[in-house]
Write an enzyme that holds these catalytic residues in place. Sequence first.
Site, PDB file in Angstrom:
ATOM      1  N   THR A  35     -26.328 -10.085 -30.389  1.00  0.00           N
ATOM      2  CA  THR A  35     -27.483  -9.972 -29.497  1.00  0.00           C
ATOM      3  C   THR A  35     -28.206 -11.298 -29.261  1.00  0.00           C
ATOM      4  O   THR A  35     -29.264 -11.322 -28.644  1.00  0.00           O
ATOM      5  CB  THR A  35     -28.499  -8.959 -30.054  1.00  0.00           C
ATOM      6  N   ASP A  72     -25.437  -6.770 -34.265  1.00  0.00           N
ATOM      7  CA  ASP A  72     -25.819  -7.946 -35.052  1.00  0.00           C
ATOM      8  C   ASP A  72     -27.006  -8.652 -34.401  1.00  0.00           C
ATOM      9  O   ASP A  72     -26.942  -9.040 -33.231  1.00  0.00           O
ATOM     10  CB  ASP A  72     -24.636  -8.913 -35.145  1.00  0.00           C
ATOM     11  N   TYR A  90     -33.558 -14.671 -33.485  1.00  0.00           N
ATOM     12  CA  TYR A  90     -33.317 -14.333 -32.087  1.00  0.00           C
ATOM     13  C   TYR A  90     -34.574 -13.852 -31.381  1.00  0.00           C
ATOM     14  O   TYR A  90     -34.609 -13.794 -30.150  1.00  0.00           O
ATOM     15  CB  TYR A  90     -32.231 -13.265 -31.964  1.00  0.00           C
ATOM     16  N   LYS A 125     -30.886 -11.000 -40.330  1.00  0.00           N
ATOM     17  CA  LYS A 125     -30.678 -12.216 -41.116  1.00  0.00           C
ATOM     18  C   LYS A 125     -32.006 -12.819 -41.566  1.00  0.00           C
ATOM     19  O   LYS A 125     -33.009 -12.783 -40.836  1.00  0.00           O
ATOM     20  CB  LYS A 125     -29.901 -13.253 -40.280  1.00  0.00           C
ATOM     21  N   HIS A 175     -29.264 -16.480 -43.353  1.00  0.00           N
ATOM     22  CA  HIS A 175     -28.791 -17.007 -42.071  1.00  0.00           C
ATOM     23  C   HIS A 175     -28.153 -18.388 -42.205  1.00  0.00           C
ATOM     24  O   HIS A 175     -27.090 -18.648 -41.639  1.00  0.00           O
ATOM     25  CB  HIS A 175     -29.960 -17.057 -41.071  1.00  0.00           C
TER      26      HIS A 175
END
Length: 316
Positions: free
Chosen positions: A25, A52, A57, A86, A119
């Site tokens: 995404t 995911d 993001y 993450k 991450h």
Amino acid sequence: MTDLKQSYSVRLNDGHFMPVLGFGTYAPDHTPKSQAAEATKVAIDVGFRHIDSAYLYQNEEEVGQAIWEKIADGTVKREDIFYTTKLWATFLRPELVRPALESSLKKLGLDYVDLFIIHVPFAMKAGEELLPKNASGEIILETVDLCDTWEALEKCKDAGLTKSIGVSNFNHKLLELILNKPGLKYKPTCNQVECHPYLNQSKLLEFCKSKDIVLVAYSALGSQRDPQWVDPDSPHLLEEPILKSIAKKHSRSPGQVALRYQLQRGVVVLAKSFSEKRIKENFQEFYMVMNFKDPDSSPSPSLPTNAYLYFKIKPK
């Protein structure tokens, strides 16, 4: 509709199952967040069950909304979805790990995630800034023991906030750091890294398999073209003549060839696109039959290596 979670999954070392094709995404900053919601709904409609995302993001609220809309209309149940989030670099201090996960859960409207991963294997200055920088524009890093961070992830698993835990962008030495940690309670279930025919991660894949750690490939169709991260002169994977030749031979797209290549190596693949046509095409990859053992159809040996490296941050 075929359900990836039931039909095409890999067993993780903690007993849970991960669908081998996931929907990524991530989108560049200029992409409207609403597109993440619409694309996620399309992905679920066509059959994706592995979603995911990440704090970085900045679209988990939209992705969570899309998931709940698909639950509400009867397309899926919560247990059908395998959701990954993450832990970003500004939250690697042990005392910040659980609050960071709880923040994601609140945005998503979920009680738990299926996978929570570190991450990146380095810490940035703690705080709300995604990329904290000094007056010279350099990223501000700080020292955090990754083993302490890992213990905090283990506690999140024990608390039921996540079913599985793992890492991202770790090399084999960093994986060994966690695996050899005194008092280790849970091994990383996976290591998510950039992986595609230009950067096939063959040695890392071999190591991960030897430790029962699943390799998950992001940028499986080539790196993002964001100039902040990638040299604009880097080659375009999907324009690679070898991939195009194989695709033509089998009446498929270069993207489908790149995805099949990874799946046949035992790699879980994240396919990212906000195009409805491409989302459907990526899912349909599961119905193609292709033999990469033919001498003229292996996309790996003669391609340039290390053509893409996602992270350019160079700590001093």
